[in-house]
Design a protein around this motif. Structure first.
Motif, PDB file in Angstrom:
ATOM      1  N   TYR A 448       1.059  -1.428  -0.497  1.00  0.00           N
ATOM      2  CA  TYR A 448      -0.332  -0.395   0.297  1.00  0.00           C
ATOM      3  C   TYR A 448       0.514   1.601   0.328  1.00  0.00           C
ATOM      4  O   TYR A 448       0.682   2.094   0.230  1.00  0.00           O
ATOM      5  CB  TYR A 448      -1.148   0.210   1.360  1.00  0.00           C
ATOM      6  CG  TYR A 448      -1.306  -1.108   1.448  1.00  0.00           C
ATOM      7  CD1 TYR A 448      -2.767  -1.347   0.233  1.00  0.00           C
ATOM      8  CD2 TYR A 448      -1.660  -2.148   2.115  1.00  0.00           C
ATOM      9  CE1 TYR A 448      -3.255  -2.416   0.512  1.00  0.00           C
ATOM     10  CE2 TYR A 448      -3.018  -3.365   2.510  1.00  0.00           C
ATOM     11  CZ  TYR A 448      -3.151  -3.438   1.938  1.00  0.00           C
ATOM     12  OH  TYR A 448      -4.230  -4.067   1.946  1.00  0.00           O
ATOM     13  N   LEU A 454      -1.839   6.148   7.203  1.00  0.00           N
ATOM     14  CA  LEU A 454      -3.641   6.385   7.506  1.00  0.00           C
ATOM     15  C   LEU A 454      -4.467   6.225   8.065  1.00  0.00           C
ATOM     16  O   LEU A 454      -3.986   6.688   9.230  1.00  0.00           O
ATOM     17  CB  LEU A 454      -3.601   4.637   6.934  1.00  0.00           C
ATOM     18  CG  LEU A 454      -3.504   4.422   5.167  1.00  0.00           C
ATOM     19  CD1 LEU A 454      -2.986   3.376   5.262  1.00  0.00           C
ATOM     20  CD2 LEU A 454      -3.685   4.985   4.239  1.00  0.00           C
ATOM     21  N   SER A 455      -5.868   6.856   8.112  1.00  0.00           N
ATOM     22  CA  SER A 455      -6.454   6.973   9.514  1.00  0.00           C
ATOM     23  C   SER A 455      -7.452   5.365   9.677  1.00  0.00           C
ATOM     24  O   SER A 455      -6.848   4.343   8.654  1.00  0.00           O
ATOM     25  CB  SER A 455      -7.676   7.286   8.616  1.00  0.00           C
ATOM     26  OG  SER A 455      -8.428   7.292   7.813  1.00  0.00           O
ATOM     27  N   GLU A 456      -7.899   5.924  10.081  1.00  0.00           N
ATOM     28  CA  GLU A 456      -8.312   4.779  11.488  1.00  0.00           C
ATOM     29  C   GLU A 456      -8.969   3.585  10.415  1.00  0.00           C
ATOM     30  O   GLU A 456      -9.671   2.771  10.347  1.00  0.00           O
ATOM     31  CB  GLU A 456      -8.849   4.575  12.577  1.00  0.00           C
ATOM     32  CG  GLU A 456      -9.133   3.371  13.905  1.00  0.00           C
ATOM     33  CD  GLU A 456      -8.240   2.068  13.598  1.00  0.00           C
ATOM     34  OE1 GLU A 456      -8.196   1.182  13.622  1.00  0.00           O
ATOM     35  OE2 GLU A 456      -7.140   3.605  14.329  1.00  0.00           O
ATOM     36  N   GLU A 457     -10.193   4.512   9.980  1.00  0.00           N
ATOM     37  CA  GLU A 457     -10.699   4.049   9.086  1.00  0.00           C
ATOM     38  C   GLU A 457     -10.417   3.629   7.696  1.00  0.00           C
ATOM     39  O   GLU A 457     -11.608   2.626   7.463  1.00  0.00           O
ATOM     40  CB  GLU A 457     -11.983   5.189   8.350  1.00  0.00           C
ATOM     41  CG  GLU A 457     -13.035   4.855   7.893  1.00  0.00           C
ATOM     42  CD  GLU A 457     -14.488   6.164   7.371  1.00  0.00           C
ATOM     43  OE1 GLU A 457     -14.992   5.820   6.325  1.00  0.00           O
ATOM     44  OE2 GLU A 457     -14.027   7.224   7.521  1.00  0.00           O
ATOM     45  N   ASP A 458      -9.707   3.910   7.211  1.00  0.00           N
ATOM     46  CA  ASP A 458      -8.417   3.577   5.874  1.00  0.00           C
ATOM     47  C   ASP A 458      -7.660   1.941   5.850  1.00  0.00           C
ATOM     48  O   ASP A 458      -7.486   1.343   6.011  1.00  0.00           O
ATOM     49  CB  ASP A 458      -7.810   4.719   5.422  1.00  0.00           C
ATOM     50  CG  ASP A 458      -8.187   5.500   4.921  1.00  0.00           C
ATOM     51  OD1 ASP A 458      -9.841   5.386   4.788  1.00  0.00           O
ATOM     52  OD2 ASP A 458      -7.724   7.108   5.376  1.00  0.00           O
ATOM     53  N   ARG A 459      -7.583   1.529   7.903  1.00  0.00           N
ATOM     54  CA  ARG A 459      -7.021   0.818   8.397  1.00  0.00           C
ATOM     55  C   ARG A 459      -8.106  -0.448   8.151  1.00  0.00           C
ATOM     56  O   ARG A 459      -7.426  -1.472   7.283  1.00  0.00           O
ATOM     57  CB  ARG A 459      -6.312   0.841   9.485  1.00  0.00           C
ATOM     58  CG  ARG A 459      -5.083   1.824   9.980  1.00  0.00           C
ATOM     59  CD  ARG A 459      -4.047   1.647  10.448  1.00  0.00           C
ATOM     60  NE  ARG A 459      -3.263   3.089  10.297  1.00  0.00           N
ATOM     61  CZ  ARG A 459      -2.431   3.140  11.071  1.00  0.00           C
ATOM     62  NH1 ARG A 459      -3.201   2.926  12.791  1.00  0.00           N
ATOM     63  NH2 ARG A 459      -1.498   4.297  10.938  1.00  0.00           N
ATOM     64  N   GLN A 460      -8.815  -0.278   8.577  1.00  0.00           N
ATOM     65  CA  GLN A 460      -9.836  -0.921   7.974  1.00  0.00           C
ATOM     66  C   GLN A 460     -10.509  -1.331   6.970  1.00  0.00           C
ATOM     67  O   GLN A 460     -10.792  -2.985   7.676  1.00  0.00           O
ATOM     68  CB  GLN A 460     -11.085  -0.411   9.541  1.00  0.00           C
ATOM     69  CG  GLN A 460     -12.851  -1.632  10.152  1.00  0.00           C
ATOM     70  CD  GLN A 460     -13.629  -0.961  10.945  1.00  0.00           C
ATOM     71  OE1 GLN A 460     -13.372   0.181  11.284  1.00  0.00           O
ATOM     72  NE2 GLN A 460     -14.193  -2.005  11.577  1.00  0.00           N
ATOM     73  N   LYS A 461     -10.800  -0.505   6.891  1.00  0.00           N
ATOM     74  CA  LYS A 461     -11.513  -1.297   5.400  1.00  0.00           C
ATOM     75  C   LYS A 461     -10.185  -1.855   4.550  1.00  0.00           C
ATOM     76  O   LYS A 461     -10.688  -2.419   3.674  1.00  0.00           O
ATOM     77  CB  LYS A 461     -11.606   0.302   4.608  1.00  0.00           C
ATOM     78  CG  LYS A 461     -11.944   0.218   2.822  1.00  0.00           C
ATOM     79  CD  LYS A 461     -12.094   1.623   2.704  1.00  0.00           C
ATOM     80  CE  LYS A 461     -12.814   1.132   1.059  1.00  0.00           C
ATOM     81  NZ  LYS A 461     -13.141   2.314   0.511  1.00  0.00           N
ATOM     82  N   LEU A 462      -9.206  -1.887   4.827  1.00  0.00           N
ATOM     83  CA  LEU A 462      -7.663  -2.380   4.054  1.00  0.00           C
ATOM     84  C   LEU A 462      -7.933  -3.646   5.113  1.00  0.00           C
ATOM     85  O   LEU A 462      -7.371  -4.895   4.190  1.00  0.00           O
ATOM     86  CB  LEU A 462      -6.527  -1.286   4.163  1.00  0.00           C
ATOM     87  CG  LEU A 462      -6.550  -0.475   3.164  1.00  0.00           C
ATOM     88  CD1 LEU A 462      -4.453   0.408   3.810  1.00  0.00           C
ATOM     89  CD2 LEU A 462      -6.165  -0.302   1.786  1.00  0.00           C
TER      90      LEU A 462
END
Length: 703
Positions: A448, A454-462
């Protein structure tokens, strides 16, 4: 109690102190086999304690391994030292260090360093117990020196068990990348972790040794052929004439024959010593060395990009000072950028070169004992693609989890090919490639992007989309022949892969993959996800069924399968479903219950708890069954390892004789030759059993 192995020592003094867990026994035996008895004692100490500081480990080992020494003996040794001025120390251990009895602190420190280097032990700063705030943790410092930080050492059981699988990793690296990558992985596994320059240098030395040995073997074969031809010509030319009167002249004493044989052996030994000296003096040419150096660095980069090698994290004792240093460095970098923002690109290039020179000088001053190859350093520093990957001061180690994920991909691909290979072409290859894609996303450093916050939301999405892939993602991981055939078909590779994946998503026993986004009219051919948990569960079920069949019989395996699918049942109903007599069914259930494969549920109908009126239901708990079988596999693996080590110790003379087969005769007579062949066949059978047992353990525990 007498030793059943006849003096064969395989346990440390702290092995009996720790809990009798077969997994811990296997770990302890692996540590002793690869690192020695001292490391085994330290490992058993941490296994019995759970974790501890250096002083706690030293005190624990001294308490178990030490012996009581009276004051009179102390006084005699003290008088001897003072009078004769000798360096004499009193041995306070109950046994020898070869048996694992350690009393001195220096071997314990050395063993901890070795185990830390290989990742078998992890170190964490000891937190201040006086601080009640959980969000603000301060590492405790020793009383002697305020700068020293106390660490808590903890044993990583999983990493220690993986030592037996190191040859698998080397072999897979050879297949996945090339032979240079296999040499790099082997050196990293042997040393635990290495700097970039050290890893490259050690790999080049090992490859150079193999290349020179192959050349010498080819030369020896050619020389032997020439000698055989010359001997035949001489024999044909020679004609011996013997008269009857000259019989006495041909009589030779036995002593003369022995002298001639001794001279011939001495000549052979001298020739072999000369060959060894010639081999030591032989080296590769400069052109070959540069080519080898470039290929090794290229293979190293491929290993890092593929996730097979990862950067080892350093131990940071003081987080406050580290964060302060990081803030200061960020400030300096920001000021440096603002000051030189308007300068030209050539000035920036010169500044970077000066900075690199100063960094190299500082590194050389700090590491006076290290002598890195200048050509390797120049290749790493002056190549743009390598400069970003091989940062200064980077320390690398093998990523064991990436190798396990790739092995799991191969096993599950084989399972799918066996189940659905006749219905969907290349089904196993698609599943293997998809699992390799997900493993690469998880472990590869450039998946990546580097240094992306990365934000927490982006980490969770990944994390959620880690297992999702498209048909285009599989192109780089498919075999060349299959990819070529898919491209030549009508519609191209993407269309054919997408249709095959859609067909695989329709199967349900076991479920292979799920269609996340519909493939019809999708610009990328659809999005899919492999049902890894279902495939692993199906494969484990097959393995457990086969183990129960081999252990308890076919009827017992059928009983376990019925209880697993239908739940709790009585003996009569179970006998009808299994199609066995009721008496045999009761005997089978009691044997399975004694082996912890099934469980018994006792339902009382009255308050008096009368056994005659109670209802007994039999059932299978999959977790307990897996745990019981895994424990037996660990015990079998431990016994097989002990058997092999004992056989090697008994046949040490044969092994040494085989190593020196060129210098001396390997076998004295025909019976000795037969015994040596039986010994080798026995070791080969044990090795095959160890490989199969470890594969089963890998499936049940690590997949």
């Amino acid at each position: 109690m007498s030793n059943p192995f006849g003096g064969f020592v395989h346990r440390s003094p702290l092995s009996s102190v720790s809990s009798h867990n077969p997994m811990e026994d296997v770990l302890s035996n692996c540590i002793r086999d690869y690192f020695g008895p001292t490391c085994q004692t330290v490992t058993d100490c941490l296994s019995s304690r759970g974790s501890g500081t250096l002083q706690q480990i030293i005190n624990r080992t001294r308490h178990i391994c030490g012996r009581e020494v009276n004051e009179e003996r102390h006084r005699l040794v003290h008088n001897l030292v003072t009078s004769a001025q000798l360096k004499v120390s009193l041995n306070k251990a109950r046994g020898s260090e070869q048996d694992g009895f350690i009393e001195d602190a220096n071997p314990i420190r050395a063993a901890l360093i070795v185990l830390l280097h290989h990742g078998i032990i992890t170190a964490h700063p000891k937190e201040d117990s006086k601080n009640n705030n959980a969000d603000y943790l301060i590492p405790t410092k020793s009383k002697k020196n305020e700068d020293d930080v106390q660490f808590i050492y903890q044993l990583d059981n999983q990493r220690g068990r993986f030592i037996t699988r190191y040859p698998r990793y080397v072999e897979y690296a050879k297949k996945a990348v090339d032979e240079n990558a296999a040499a790099l992985v082997e050196e990293l596994l042997v040393h635990g972790r290495l700097r970039t320059e050290d890893a490259i240098q050690s790999a080049i030395k090992s490859i150079q040794r193999t290349l020179l040995s192959n050349k010498d073997n080819d030369k020896e074969d050619d020389d032997d052929d020439d000698d055989n031809v010359k001997d035949k010509d001489k024999d044909d030319d020679k004609v011996i004439k013997v008269d009857d009167d000259d019989d006495d002249k041909l009589k030779v004493d036995d002593d003369d024959i022995v002298k001639v044989d001794d001279k011939e052996e001495e000549k052979k030994e001298e020739k072999k010593e000369e060959k060894k000296e010639d081999n030591d003096e032989q080296k590769l040419d400069d052109a070959e060395l540069t080519e080898l150096r470039a290929s090794v660095v290229k293979s190293f980069k491929r290993l890092i990009d593929g996730g097979y090698v990862e950067m080892a994290k350093p131990i940071q004792p003081d987080t406050d000072t580290a964060s302060a240093a990081a803030n200061n460095s960020n400030k300096r970098n920001h000021d440096h950028m603002m000051h030189h923002m308007t300068s030209s690109s050539s000035n920036i290039h010169n500044i970077d070169e000066k900075k690199e020179e100063t960094d190299d000088k500082n590194n050389n001053n700090n590491n006076n004992n290290r002598f890195d190859d200048a050509s390797i350093v120049a290749l790493l520093r002056h190549t743009h693609s390598y400069r970003r990957t091989f940062t200064k001061g980077a320390v690398w180690r093998v990523n064991v989890h990436m190798f396990h994920h790739t092995m799991r991909a191969l096993c599950l691909g084989r399972l799918v090919s066996e189940r659905y290979g006749d219905k969907v072409q290349f089904a196993g290859s698609f599943v293997t490639a998809a699992l390799k894609v997900t493993a690469n996303k998880e472990h590869a450093p450039s998946s990546y992007g580097d240094n992306i916050i990365l934000s927490e939301e982006d980490r969770q999405k990944l994390q959620e989309e880690k297992g999702v892939f498209t048909p285009d993602d599989l192109l780089d991981y498919l075999p060349p022949k299959i990819l070529h055939e898919l491209k030549n078909k009508a519609g191209g590779a993407r269309s054919n892969i997408s249709s095959s994946l859609v067909a695989l998503s329709s199967f349900g026993w076991p479920q292979v993959l799920m269609e996340v986004e519909e493939a019809r009219a999708h610009p990328l051919g659809g999005k899919f996800e492999i049902a890894t948990r279902q495939l692993v569960s199906h494969l484990r079920g097959r393995a457990l069924n086969q183990i129960v069949t081999d252990d308890q019989g076919q009827h017992a395996a059928r009983v376990c399968a019925i209880l697993e699918t239908r739940g709790y049942m009585e003996s009569e109903a179970l006998a009808d479903c299994a199609m066995v007599p009721i008496q045999d069914a009761r005997e089978i259930t009691h044997r399975l219950y004694r082996a912890d494969y099934i469980s018994l549920l006792n339902l009382q109908l009255t308050k008096q708890h009368n056994p005659g009126t109670a209802i007994y239901l039999w059932g299978v708990n999959k977790a307990n069954m897996n745990k019981a079988i895994t424990k037996k596999i660990y015990t079998a693996l431990y016994n097989l390892r002990l058997r092999r080590q004992h056989e090697v110790q008994v046949g040490k003379e044969w092994i040494e004789r085989a190593k020196e087969a060129e210098i001396t005769d390997e076998n004295e007579h025909q019976q000795d030759k037969l015994n040596y062949q039986k010994f080798c066949a026995g070791l080969e059978r044990i090795d095959n059993a160890l490989l199969q047992t470890d594969e089963t353990l890998m499936l049940l525990v690590d997949f």
